[in-house]
Design an enzyme around this catalytic site. Sequence first.
Site, short mmCIF file in Angstrom:
data_model
loop_
_atom_site.label_atom_id
_atom_site.label_comp_id
_atom_site.label_asym_id
_atom_site.label_seq_id
_atom_site.Cartn_x
_atom_site.Cartn_y
_atom_site.Cartn_z
N TYR A 98 0.84 -1.20 0.00
CA TYR A 98 0.00 0.00 0.00
C TYR A 98 0.88 1.25 0.00
CZ TYR A 98 -3.91 -3.07 1.09
OH TYR A 98 -4.85 -4.06 1.04
N ASN A 126 -12.42 -1.87 -4.95
CA ASN A 126 -12.23 -2.29 -6.34
C ASN A 126 -13.47 -3.07 -6.80
OD1 ASN A 126 -11.39 -3.57 -8.71
ND2 ASN A 126 -10.03 -4.97 -7.66
N CYS A 134 -6.43 -6.61 -6.87
CA CYS A 134 -6.25 -6.04 -5.53
C CYS A 134 -5.67 -7.06 -4.55
CB CYS A 134 -7.56 -5.46 -5.02
SG CYS A 134 -8.96 -6.59 -5.08
N HIS A 135 -5.76 -8.33 -4.86
CA HIS A 135 -5.19 -9.36 -3.99
C HIS A 135 -3.66 -9.32 -3.99
CE1 HIS A 135 -5.47 -11.24 -7.98
NE2 HIS A 135 -4.44 -12.00 -7.62
N GLU A 161 -0.78 -18.01 -8.14
CA GLU A 161 0.17 -17.25 -8.96
C GLU A 161 1.62 -17.59 -8.62
OE1 GLU A 161 -0.65 -13.06 -9.24
OE2 GLU A 161 -2.82 -13.41 -9.26
#
Length: 174
Positions: A98, A126, A134-135, A161
Amino acid sequence: MHYTSHYRSPLGNITLASDGEALTGLWFDGQRYFAAGLDPKHSEYKLPVFDDTRRWLDNYFSGKTPDFTPPLHLIGSPFRQHVWTELLRIPHGRVTTYRHLAKLIGIASTGGPMSARAVGGAVGHNPVSLIVPCHRVVGTDESLTGYAGGMDKKRFLLGLEGIDCYRLTDFLLE
């Protein structure tokens, strides 16, 4: 008019929303801010954008990196849209903080510092989860923090991922 469709994912049902041309929403059913901004007078409808989104989701959940993005129409304030644009720049298999997003957005918009908390609010709202990733945003201390879909889903998505949630430094963009 808004239209909706549904997708069954390994993490539960997902609701898709469209203005008829582009994707305007993608939420895990029951998540925080579920269907925010969706016109109450929406109806189920078969649209090409929903077919594109299902194809994107099928690729993603099969462990592949989708090589396209369905058409998006993200509705929000200019600040939120700026944050969501930055989220789209986070590559598959990487994370950012962030604080880093706040720095990028602050420099681009005001030339000065931006609040990581303000950025966090925009990230949390989002409207198109997963596709606008956003994850992939973690705490300044590289901890897993908030995700409107729930922390269990965030861990799953990062793992899908190839991101080791216990070694986030290895996957950090900064």
